[in-house]
Design a protein around this motif. Structure first.
Motif, PDB file in Angstrom:
ATOM      1  N   PRO A 646       0.822  -1.227   0.000  1.00  0.00           N
ATOM      2  CA  PRO A 646       0.000   0.000   0.000  1.00  0.00           C
ATOM      3  C   PRO A 646       0.849   1.267   0.000  1.00  0.00           C
ATOM      4  CG  PRO A 646       0.106  -0.934   2.197  1.00  0.00           C
ATOM      5  CD  PRO A 646       0.855  -1.885   1.313  1.00  0.00           C
ATOM      6  N   LYS A 647       0.229   2.353  -0.481  1.00  0.00           N
ATOM      7  CA  LYS A 647       0.926   3.644  -0.440  1.00  0.00           C
ATOM      8  C   LYS A 647      -0.078   4.761  -0.134  1.00  0.00           C
ATOM      9  CE  LYS A 647       0.624   4.811  -5.369  1.00  0.00           C
ATOM     10  NZ  LYS A 647       1.372   5.282  -6.545  1.00  0.00           N
ATOM     11  N   THR A 648       0.369   5.746   0.639  1.00  0.00           N
ATOM     12  CA  THR A 648      -0.468   6.890   0.996  1.00  0.00           C
ATOM     13  C   THR A 648      -0.310   7.944  -0.091  1.00  0.00           C
ATOM     14  OG1 THR A 648      -0.185   6.442   3.347  1.00  0.00           O
ATOM     15  CG2 THR A 648      -0.936   8.644   2.726  1.00  0.00           C
ATOM     16  N   ILE A 649      -1.457   8.397  -0.651  1.00  0.00           N
ATOM     17  CA  ILE A 649      -1.370   9.339  -1.780  1.00  0.00           C
ATOM     18  C   ILE A 649      -1.818  10.743  -1.387  1.00  0.00           C
ATOM     19  CG2 ILE A 649      -1.638   7.579  -3.566  1.00  0.00           C
ATOM     20  CD1 ILE A 649      -4.590   8.276  -3.732  1.00  0.00           C
ATOM     21  N   GLY A 650      -2.175  10.952  -0.103  1.00  0.00           N
ATOM     22  CA  GLY A 650      -2.556  12.285   0.347  1.00  0.00           C
ATOM     23  C   GLY A 650      -3.596  12.228   1.448  1.00  0.00           C
ATOM     24  N   GLU A 651      -4.190  13.403   1.731  1.00  0.00           N
ATOM     25  CA  GLU A 651      -5.223  13.497   2.769  1.00  0.00           C
ATOM     26  C   GLU A 651      -6.509  14.061   2.190  1.00  0.00           C
ATOM     27  OE1 GLU A 651      -4.045  15.713   6.157  1.00  0.00           O
ATOM     28  OE2 GLU A 651      -2.596  14.229   6.871  1.00  0.00           O
ATOM     29  N   TYR A 652      -7.635  13.622   2.754  1.00  0.00           N
ATOM     30  CA  TYR A 652      -8.948  14.150   2.394  1.00  0.00           C
ATOM     31  C   TYR A 652      -9.750  14.253   3.686  1.00  0.00           C
ATOM     32  CZ  TYR A 652     -13.691  14.351   0.404  1.00  0.00           C
ATOM     33  OH  TYR A 652     -14.984  14.704   0.091  1.00  0.00           O
ATOM     34  N   GLU A 653     -10.234  15.452   3.977  1.00  0.00           N
ATOM     35  CA  GLU A 653     -10.950  15.712   5.226  1.00  0.00           C
ATOM     36  C   GLU A 653     -10.108  15.294   6.437  1.00  0.00           C
ATOM     37  OE1 GLU A 653     -14.735  13.760   4.890  1.00  0.00           O
ATOM     38  OE2 GLU A 653     -15.508  15.198   3.406  1.00  0.00           O
ATOM     39  N   LYS A 669      -8.420   2.883   0.809  1.00  0.00           N
ATOM     40  CA  LYS A 669      -8.845   2.875   2.201  1.00  0.00           C
ATOM     41  C   LYS A 669      -8.918   4.325   2.678  1.00  0.00           C
ATOM     42  CE  LYS A 669      -7.956   0.808   6.717  1.00  0.00           C
ATOM     43  NZ  LYS A 669      -8.189   2.015   7.496  1.00  0.00           N
ATOM     44  N   PHE A 670     -10.112   4.694   3.125  1.00  0.00           N
ATOM     45  CA  PHE A 670     -10.345   6.044   3.626  1.00  0.00           C
ATOM     46  C   PHE A 670     -11.109   5.925   4.936  1.00  0.00           C
ATOM     47  CE2 PHE A 670     -13.389   9.660   3.831  1.00  0.00           C
ATOM     48  CZ  PHE A 670     -12.467  10.659   4.116  1.00  0.00           C
ATOM     49  N   ASP A 671     -10.424   6.239   6.046  1.00  0.00           N
ATOM     50  CA  ASP A 671     -11.018   6.071   7.366  1.00  0.00           C
ATOM     51  C   ASP A 671     -11.460   4.609   7.511  1.00  0.00           C
ATOM     52  OD1 ASP A 671     -11.725   6.821   9.889  1.00  0.00           O
ATOM     53  OD2 ASP A 671     -13.556   7.876   9.325  1.00  0.00           O
ATOM     54  N   VAL A 686      -3.670   5.824  -9.802  1.00  0.00           N
ATOM     55  CA  VAL A 686      -4.749   6.547  -9.101  1.00  0.00           C
ATOM     56  C   VAL A 686      -4.134   7.646  -8.231  1.00  0.00           C
ATOM     57  CG1 VAL A 686      -6.585   6.346  -7.387  1.00  0.00           C
ATOM     58  CG2 VAL A 686      -6.304   4.561  -9.112  1.00  0.00           C
ATOM     59  N   ASP A 687      -4.468   8.908  -8.552  1.00  0.00           N
ATOM     60  CA  ASP A 687      -3.948  10.016  -7.754  1.00  0.00           C
ATOM     61  C   ASP A 687      -5.018  10.456  -6.748  1.00  0.00           C
ATOM     62  OD1 ASP A 687      -5.820  11.404  -9.227  1.00  0.00           O
ATOM     63  OD2 ASP A 687      -4.345  12.440 -10.486  1.00  0.00           O
ATOM     64  N   LEU A 688      -4.727  11.514  -5.959  1.00  0.00           N
ATOM     65  CA  LEU A 688      -5.643  11.950  -4.894  1.00  0.00           C
ATOM     66  C   LEU A 688      -6.985  12.409  -5.459  1.00  0.00           C
ATOM     67  CD1 LEU A 688      -6.068  12.405  -1.878  1.00  0.00           C
ATOM     68  CD2 LEU A 688      -5.103  14.710  -2.150  1.00  0.00           C
ATOM     69  N   ASN A 689      -6.963  13.154  -6.577  1.00  0.00           N
ATOM     70  CA  ASN A 689      -8.213  13.647  -7.161  1.00  0.00           C
ATOM     71  C   ASN A 689      -9.120  12.489  -7.585  1.00  0.00           C
ATOM     72  OD1 ASN A 689      -7.545  16.336  -6.804  1.00  0.00           O
ATOM     73  ND2 ASN A 689      -6.537  16.506  -8.809  1.00  0.00           N
ATOM     74  N   ARG A 690      -8.517  11.494  -8.238  1.00  0.00           N
ATOM     75  CA  ARG A 690      -9.320  10.341  -8.683  1.00  0.00           C
ATOM     76  C   ARG A 690      -9.828   9.558  -7.462  1.00  0.00           C
ATOM     77  NH1 ARG A 690     -13.205   7.997 -11.146  1.00  0.00           N
ATOM     78  NH2 ARG A 690     -12.853   5.836 -11.810  1.00  0.00           N
ATOM     79  N   ALA A 691      -8.994   9.443  -6.430  1.00  0.00           N
ATOM     80  CA  ALA A 691      -9.397   8.731  -5.223  1.00  0.00           C
ATOM     81  C   ALA A 691     -10.586   9.422  -4.549  1.00  0.00           C
ATOM     82  CB  ALA A 691      -8.218   8.635  -4.255  1.00  0.00           C
ATOM     83  N   ILE A 692     -10.533  10.763  -4.458  1.00  0.00           N
ATOM     84  CA  ILE A 692     -11.636  11.519  -3.847  1.00  0.00           C
ATOM     85  C   ILE A 692     -12.921  11.324  -4.655  1.00  0.00           C
ATOM     86  CG2 ILE A 692     -12.484  13.865  -3.358  1.00  0.00           C
ATOM     87  CD1 ILE A 692      -9.528  14.601  -2.701  1.00  0.00           C
ATOM     88  N   GLU A 693     -12.789  11.305  -5.979  1.00  0.00           N
ATOM     89  CA  GLU A 693     -13.944  11.075  -6.854  1.00  0.00           C
ATOM     90  C   GLU A 693     -14.593   9.716  -6.556  1.00  0.00           C
ATOM     91  OE1 GLU A 693     -14.600  10.495 -11.648  1.00  0.00           O
ATOM     92  OE2 GLU A 693     -12.941  11.760 -10.969  1.00  0.00           O
ATOM     93  N   ILE A 695     -14.265   7.975  -3.761  1.00  0.00           N
ATOM     94  CA  ILE A 695     -14.792   8.004  -2.378  1.00  0.00           C
ATOM     95  C   ILE A 695     -16.177   8.644  -2.358  1.00  0.00           C
ATOM     96  CG2 ILE A 695     -14.484   9.072  -0.108  1.00  0.00           C
ATOM     97  CD1 ILE A 695     -11.401   8.727  -0.603  1.00  0.00           C
ATOM     98  N   LYS A 696     -16.334   9.766  -3.070  1.00  0.00           N
ATOM     99  CA  LYS A 696     -17.634  10.447  -3.108  1.00  0.00           C
ATOM    100  C   LYS A 696     -18.702   9.565  -3.756  1.00  0.00           C
ATOM    101  CE  LYS A 696     -15.995  15.250  -3.036  1.00  0.00           C
ATOM    102  NZ  LYS A 696     -15.858  16.508  -3.826  1.00  0.00           N
ATOM    103  N   GLU A 697     -18.325   8.858  -4.826  1.00  0.00           N
ATOM    104  CA  GLU A 697     -19.264   7.940  -5.486  1.00  0.00           C
ATOM    105  C   GLU A 697     -19.721   6.852  -4.514  1.00  0.00           C
ATOM    106  OE1 GLU A 697     -17.477   6.327  -8.978  1.00  0.00           O
ATOM    107  OE2 GLU A 697     -17.389   8.253 -10.034  1.00  0.00           O
ATOM    108  N   LYS A 698     -18.774   6.353  -3.727  1.00  0.00           N
ATOM    109  CA  LYS A 698     -19.085   5.307  -2.751  1.00  0.00           C
ATOM    110  C   LYS A 698     -20.006   5.845  -1.654  1.00  0.00           C
ATOM    111  CE  LYS A 698     -18.315   1.389  -0.396  1.00  0.00           C
ATOM    112  NZ  LYS A 698     -18.912   0.091  -0.775  1.00  0.00           N
ATOM    113  N   GLN A 699     -19.709   7.065  -1.178  1.00  0.00           N
ATOM    114  CA  GLN A 699     -20.539   7.673  -0.122  1.00  0.00           C
ATOM    115  C   GLN A 699     -21.967   7.883  -0.612  1.00  0.00           C
ATOM    116  OE1 GLN A 699     -18.075  11.105   0.599  1.00  0.00           O
ATOM    117  NE2 GLN A 699     -17.213  10.250   2.500  1.00  0.00           N
TER     118      GLN A 699
END
Length: 827
Positions: A646-653, A669-671, A686-693, A695-699
């Motif tokens: 695994p690798k950490t690609i940034g922070e969100y919230e 993995k987010f929280d 997969v970069d941070l922007n794509r990951a956030i996208e 995550i939002k779809e999943k939420q």
């Protein structure tokens, strides 16, 4: 007290039969086999005469005691298990374990559970057929010998926990060999030419060249030669033809057709058919005969005549093509042809409809057709286009039913406009399309059953458990292969101009087809190399033929087992002592950082990639294979990527966003949330922007769309299509619902239907173990076994309990046996 005790295998069957017999008959269930070989030892006297050691398992002792007590109190015991070999063995075990007597024990058989059939069976009892019993014993003993002797060899030579079976291993071999044919297949391109014409009335139709062109140059040259050509009908022939109905269903053809038309796995088909049989709606569902009884033919004739007219009726008999088929049995058919539909449950209703239509169609008239063949010439060259059409003059059996096909490319002939010889035709266009030859199709469950039957391997009762077993052991899986994009060329002649363009198509994608796993490949290769006789198709079919001979009294089963074992056992000993361990690994390259070898290999927990050797002082690095990656196809680059996660690609919230890889593929993995990364995306990109996208779809997808019984309802789309999730249950949403606009009524219907099916499944599984479940007050459930009755708390969902948990509950509740201490006198 009743004077007669009737013993059947299942409670459902007992319930149906009880309705047809008077008060002098008590019908009880044995809940399947009451005796079998022990689970923790081979249970066969291999040093002596190969006699099996049958025992009553702990969970069947209460059933045996109850039946034994009842048998002592009645005048006559009727053994009414199914009419196949397994049913005969159940009857024999009951006779032996209950210590019954020949003088007051009768064996009855029937292939449908109707009043007429049951009363006729009671009027015509027979004794136990020991030839059928011995055929079943031979199968059970031979399969136990193969499993018990081969499995320890696999543990030593491959990995622990593996097992082998006689028929299952051959089925895996078929799947492995088919996959290798597909992998090694080299597609060959050619150009298929299709022209569109219209007649003087402006009605369009298509025609094609009988032969393809091998090269693009040849195809272009032909199209150029057709510029400004005049086309006309050179020849036209109309011939009468007929189409005949398929035979009524056997077990194999029912499994195939239910797979094609209802998308049922074979195990589901057999479960639904078993329930229809036990309810008295269809005849016995394990058969390889296509015969219909005279009564059934008359019943069908009356129904066809009254529903469609006398011209649609054509009583006919069918003969078996399958070697060893038992002609005395009947095909699978409704017990009453006047019952067009049933209302049991959704899946049973659909299967009954299929059986009813197939049976009725088999007794209907041929469809009368007119087939038209048109040849079209042109003024510029000698090449002839052909067009074929088909017109139904009299629909006959097609009014009710047409058999499905496994050929995914089969084209149906359509209608042609009115044409006569000499008619001038307008050419709308001519298209030459680059087409590639196709590899063999992967097996579906249905086509695998068909192939096993063609080879004479297994019998009707073995197909479903064989396929379930090899999937449960994870030697094969139902694949979800995405395929790849491939360019192809299309050359078009239109308005006297020839143009060429490159298009893209998706090839190699397969869903729901059976593919071998890495462990399946390795086990198969080891068995084929070291036990070629056991994995030989001819040998396996010969064994089935010998079972048939035993059933007919033509061969002694003990001698058959002895002949097999004296050849088989020495090979097992030799392989165990001398065969090399199956490594199941590929060297992919060298790790640039450490200089150590990179392998793809089979590990303790499955397929993986490894950097370094097990003998190195520093522990090797490991990473599991993902998704559709396999030991045979993974590349060095793909393997090295697996070590970057695994690798950490940034922070969100203010929470870390991590890209990782797990058993079911790459994810974010987010929280506390796990978000799957789509299969066609490389997790490394997969970069941070794509990951956030994502995550939002999943939420958004996880947000409840409603509640039921104070629990949230969510919906989503998974590997197997759209679903809703409620109370940890995933409920498939089929096409009859509008998934985007599910109403409250839809949600309640889906949830209640799923709850009912889950309860039915649990009850069915428990009943086979002698455990009954009944609904109690206020939505609770009671568990009953023998004299034990346990009321589950309302907080306990009976459908979520495992069989082991239920047995544990019963064991705690069961009264403890009193033990008495013996007093010893002092000397």
């Amino acid at each position: 007290m009743a004077k007669n005790l009737v013993i059947v295998e299942s409670p459902a069957k007992a319930k149906t039969i009880e309705k047809f017999l008077g008060k002098d008959f008590q019908v009880e269930s044995s809940f399947g086999h009451i005796a079998d070989l022990p689970s923790k030892e081979i249970g066969i006297d291999v040093e002596g005469d190969f006699m099996p050691k049958y025992i009553v398992s702990t969970d069947k002792k209460a059933v045996v005691k109850k039946l034994k007590d009842l048998a002592k109190k009645v005048d006559t015991v009727w053994l009414a298990s199914d009419e196949d070999r397994e049913g005969e063995a159940i009857a024999w075990h009951l006779f032996e374990q209950l210590k019954l007597k020949d003088t007051n024990t009768k064996r009855i058989v029937f292939h449908e559970i109707t009043k007429k059939a049951i009363l006729k069976a009671v009027e015509n009892p027979r004794s136990i057929d020991y030839n059928l019993v011995n055929a079943q014993q031979a199968r059970r003993v031979l399969d136990r010998l193969v499993g018990y002797e081969l499995s320890p060899v696999l543990w030593r030579k491959i990995k622990g926990g593996l097992s082998a079976g006689r028929v299952q291993s051959v089925a895996v071999r078929l799947i492995v060999e088919r996959e290798r044919e597909i992998t090694s297949f080299k597609p060959v391109a050619s150009y298929k030419v299709v022209a569109e014409f219209s007649n003087s009335e402006g009605k369009k139709f298509k025609a094609n060249l009988p032969k393809n062109f091998k090269t693009k140059k040849d195809a272009e040259a032909f199209l150029n030669s057709c510029i400004a050509a005049d086309f006309k009908v050179d020849d036209l022939q109309k011939k009468p033809a007929k189409k005949s109905p398929a035979a009524p269903f056997t077990t194999s053809t029912l499994q195939q057709e239910a797979s094609r038309k209802l998308y049922f796995p074979v195990a589901k088909t057999m479960m639904m058919a078993q329930r229809l049989y036990e309810a008295g709606l269809i005849t016995y569902m394990r058969t390889d005969s296509v015969n219909l009884s005279d009564d059934a033919k008359i019943n069908a004739q009356e129904e066809i005549t009254s529903s469609y007219g006398a011209e649609y009726s054509k009583p006919r008999s069918f003969s078996n093509k399958t070697k060893g088929a038992q002609e005395a049995h009947e095909a699978i058919r409704p017990t009453d042809m006047s019952t067009h539909t049933v209302s049991v449950d959704y899946d049973q209703d659909r299967l009954y409809d299929l059986i009813w239509k197939r049976t009725l169609a088999s007794q209907m008239s041929d469809a009368q057709l007119e087939r038209t063949n048109v040849k079209i010439s042109n003024s510029n060259n000698k090449t002839i286009f052909t067009a074929n059409g088909e017109m139904i003059k009299f629909d006959g059996f097609l009014k009710v039913y047409l058999e499905g096909t496994d050929n995914e490319d089969e084209e149906q002939d359509g209608m042609l406009p009115n044409l006569t010889i000499g008619d001038l035709l307008s050419n709308e266009n001519i298209i030459a399309t680059e087409r590639y030859s196709r590899p063999p199709y992967r097996y579906t469950e249905a086509s695998l059953v068909k192939r096993l039957e063609e080879l004479g391997i297994g019998r009707p009762s073995t197909y479903a458990p064989t396929i379930s077993t090899i999937q449960r052991r994870e030697y094969v899986v139902k694949g979800a292969i995405d395929g790849v994009d491939r360019d192809y060329t299309q050359i078009i002649l239109s308005n006297d101009k020839v143009v060429s363009e490159v298009l893209t198509e998706k090839v190699g994608s397969d869903k729901g087809k059976i593919v071998p796993t890495d462990i399946g490949n390795i086990v198969n290769d080891f068995l084929v190399e070291n036990f070629s006789n056991v994995l030989d198709f001819g040998f396996t079919a010969k064994v089935e033929s010998e079972f048939d001979d035993i059933a007919e009294g033509k061969e002694d089963w003990i001698e058959m087992i002895k002949d097999f074992y004296k050849t088989f056992h020495p090979i097992v000993e030799d392989v165990a002592a001398n065969a090399e361990r199956a490594k199941g690994e590929r060297l992919l390259g060298i790790d640039p950082d450490s200089g150590k070898n990179v392998y793809a290999r089979l590990g303790r927990f499955g397929a993986m990639v490894q950097i370094g050797e097990a003998t190195d002082e520093e522990k090797p690095k490991f990473a599991s294979l993902q998704g559709d990656q396999t030991l045979t196809t993974i590349t060095y680059e793909e393997a090295m990527d697996l070590f970057k996660l695994p690798k950490t690609i940034g922070e969100y919230e203010d929470v870390d966003v991590i890209v990782a890889s797990g058993r079911f593929g790459p994810y974010i993995k987010f929280d506390k949330m796990f978000v799957s990364i789509p299969r066609d995306e490389n997790p490394m990109s997969v970069d941070l922007n794509r990951a956030i996208e994502l995550i939002k779809e999943k939420q958004e997808a996880d947000a409840p769309i409603g509640t039921y019984e104070d629990l949230p309802i969510q919906k989503g789309v998974g590997r197997f299509g759209p679903f809703i999730k409620w109370n940890s249950m995933f409920i498939n949403v089929n096409k009859k619902y509008d998934f985007d606009n599910l109403t409250r009524e839809n949600l309640v219907e889906l949830i209640e239907d799923k709850k009912r099916k889950e309860i039915e499944k649990v009850i069915h599984n428990w009943e086979e173990e002698g455990i009954r479940v009944e609904k109690a007050r206020w939505g609770r459930f009671n568990i009953l076994k023998g004299k034990i009755k346990i009321e589950l708390p309302k907080t306990v969902d009976a459908t979520k309990l495992t069989l082991e948990e239920v047995k544990g509950i019963i064991e705690k509740k069961a009264p403890k046996k009193k033990t008495t201490k013996r007093k010893t006198k002092k000397k």
